[in-house]
Design a protein around this motif. Structure first.
Motif, PDB file in Angstrom:
ATOM      1  N   TYR A  70      94.575  14.848  23.906  1.00 22.90           N
ATOM      2  CA  TYR A  70      94.008  13.518  24.137  1.00 22.90           C
ATOM      3  C   TYR A  70      92.590  13.633  24.670  1.00 22.90           C
ATOM      4  N   ALA A 128      91.143   6.923  19.779  1.00 20.14           N
ATOM      5  CA  ALA A 128      91.337   5.742  18.924  1.00 20.14           C
ATOM      6  C   ALA A 128      91.165   6.063  17.454  1.00 20.14           C
ATOM      7  N   GLU A 136      95.756   7.079  20.534  1.00 15.73           N
ATOM      8  CA  GLU A 136      95.666   6.086  21.604  1.00 15.73           C
ATOM      9  C   GLU A 136      96.911   5.199  21.630  1.00 15.73           C
TER      10      GLU A 136
END
Length: 534
Positions: A185, A191, A215
């Motif tokens: 992440y 995103a 996300e």
């Protein structure tokens, strides 16, 4: 009353694999025999415990053979990909039969269904399938629990507890899936990166699945864990093998740490410590006793087994030994005044070999009993201390981070000096402390992944794993595989059977892996990998 047969569906295989229809039928048959329908929250509680949670295992000898029972593999693949252990060159014995099975993970193969002859053998979907099958059990429980009758205030409380545990367990499973099959992440790219498929319905849907974004996957994890904390707050867990508010809060602190949300990581770690800040003083632990156990004041939750511990050297006889040892890198992290040097790692029984794993002592003489804690899903209070220290350090609150470390290290070191570090040196110290404390508890692979995308202090390292071959019981040669810095292999490929059946899921980029062959040169040089170029 709603039929269990109607509502239990095996998402992992029925919806995502070509071979899943048979598995789905078997899965339904198993439950239709003893639970024709749900008649109360107690039935759902039993189903969640039986097929939502992961189970313990044991290693034992019977009829001159070695056996294991329970959930044998669990998520032990996490250990084989790290820098925490390597193969003992002199030992050819693989009692538990893990070397061939773990070859594609241990050597970071492009396709995790590859065997040691570099041919596709399958079996790589079992971890994906296992996690999704548990998710679907949670989906069924969440769907049905509110409809169950209440005859007392206790029934209402128990329904909330069962529902909270289902949310907790589902969040855990999505967390593992995201950190195995999606990239680490990075807030700047989450995103735009693919996550893992999210399915929160309990019935089969004939559709093409997509992976959404990383996300959105983390949003799902957070939603489940937040729901769990609300439902489990004030509830007394049936045991430490059941989800609890403390465990859910600790997982929230971990998830926010991975997301590099330092404020929330520190806040949820604080909430855990406000409920339970107990630490086990390792000065009080007897030599070769288990330093981790379900009865430890540090243990908040556990599910699964600690079978990895039985793979380490013991004093059985001569060369006829389990194959693995703790790596020199890890051994060098423990100083002489560290209680964990001798309790977590040390010499094998009888002193024949160094590099034995003693934290959960499964040396040969201890085989036979069920593991009471897990090596890949064990939640302990030290994590709250180290998460808080790390988050504070990233926020630039170095003095406060050092105070947290001092409190923690007072139970790990003999006469520890106060920590007085700042900046990158402090971060490095915390990272090494996590490696020391969480040796073979399933943290290391995920930590190595997330360090590669850390905005403030990105870090990665080279890891070499040798796969040894023997002739007439003596070492012949080794194929040495290398994981490079910032390697794409920190993300597993989508299993072949899954992506062939659900083409819409695509795959993760992963490089092909070549080996360097090292022949036996007749000397005892342990630095053979320094003598040639990759």
């Amino acid at each position: 009353m709603k039929s269990l047969k109607k509502h239990i569906t095996y998402f992992a295989t029925a919806a995502l694999t070509a071979a899943g229809l048979t598995s789905c039928s078997d899965f339904l048959t198993e439950y239709s025999q003893d639970l024709a329908k749900v008649e109360g929250w107690q039935d759902l509680d039993e189903v969640l415990l039986g097929d939502g949670y992961m189970h313990s295992s044991r290693i034992y000898i019977a009829n001159s053979a070695v056996w294991n029972d329970g959930d044998a593999d669990g998520l032990n693949i996490l250990h084989y990909m790290t820098d925490e252990f390597d193969l003992y060159q002199d030992n050819y014995c693989d009692y538990l039969g893990v070397l061939d099975r773990m070859f594609p993970f241990y050597t970071w193969q492009q396709d995790t269904g590859t065997d040691k002859d570099l041919k596709y053998a399958g079996g790589d979907a079992q971890y994906w399938n296992d996690l999704y099958s548990r998710i679907n059990v949670c989906n069924m429980v969440i769907s049905l629990i509110d409809d169950q009758p209440e005859y007392s205030l206790d029934d209402a409380e128990q329904k909330e507890r069962v529902k909270g545990e289902a949310y907790f367990l589902r969040g855990l499973c999505y967390f593992f899936l995201a950190n195995l099959y999606a990239q680490p992440y990075n807030p700047a790219t989450a995103a735009d990166l693919p996550g893992v498929p999210v399915k929160n319905t309990e019935y089969v849907e004939d559709m093409e699945y997509d992976r959404g974004t990383l996300e959105s996957t983390y949003t799902q994890i957070l939603d489940d864990l937040h729901a769990a904390t609300g439902l489990l707050k004030g509830k007394t867990p049936k045991s430490k093998y059941h989800g609890s508010c403390e465990a859910a809060l600790l997982m929230l602190s971990r998830v926010y740490l991975y997301m590099q949300d330092w404020d929330k990581a520190a806040d949820y770690a604080d909430q855990v410590l406000a409920m339970n800040n107990r630490l086990l003083n390792l000065a009080t632990v007897a030599d070769r006793s288990n330093s981790v156990s379900i009865s430890s004041p540090e243990t908040l939750f556990s599910m699964g087994n600690y079978l990895i511990a039985a793979n380490f050297t013991s004093s059985r006889s001569g060369r006829d030994m389990p194959a693995f040892r703790v790596s020199d890198y890890m051994l060098d992290l423990y100083t002489r005044d560290d209680y964990r040097n001798g309790l977590y790692v040390g010499d094998a029984d009888g002193g024949r070999y160094d590099g034995a794993f003693l934290k959960f002592n499964q040396q040969y003489n201890n085989w036979g009993g069920m593991n009471d804690v897990s090596s890949y899903c064990l939640l302990r209070t030290p994590e709250a201390y180290l998460t808080k220290a790390e988050a504070l350090a990233y926020k630039g609150q170095d003095a406060q981070a050092c105070k947290v470390l001092d409190s923690f290290l007072s139970t790990r070191m003999a006469n520890p000096s106060p920590v007085s570090l700042s900046g990158n040196a402090l971060i490095d110290f915390i990272r090494e402390e996590r490696a020391r404390e969480f040796l073979l508890e399933g943290h290391r692979w995920f930590d190595l992944r997330r360090y590669t995308v850390c905005a403030e202090y990105p870090w990665s390292k080279v890891i070499d794993h040798s796969y040894n071959y023997y002739a007439s019981y003596y070492f012949d040669y080794a194929d040495v595989y290398r994981l490079e810095e910032y390697d794409d292999a920190y993300t597993l490929p989508i299993p072949r059977a899954i992506r062939e059946f659900q083409v819409s899921l695509g795959n993760n980029p992963r490089p092909a892996r070549q080996a360097n062959r090292v022949e036996d040169n007749g000397d005892d040089d342990d630095d053979w990998d320094d003598d040639w170029d990759w």
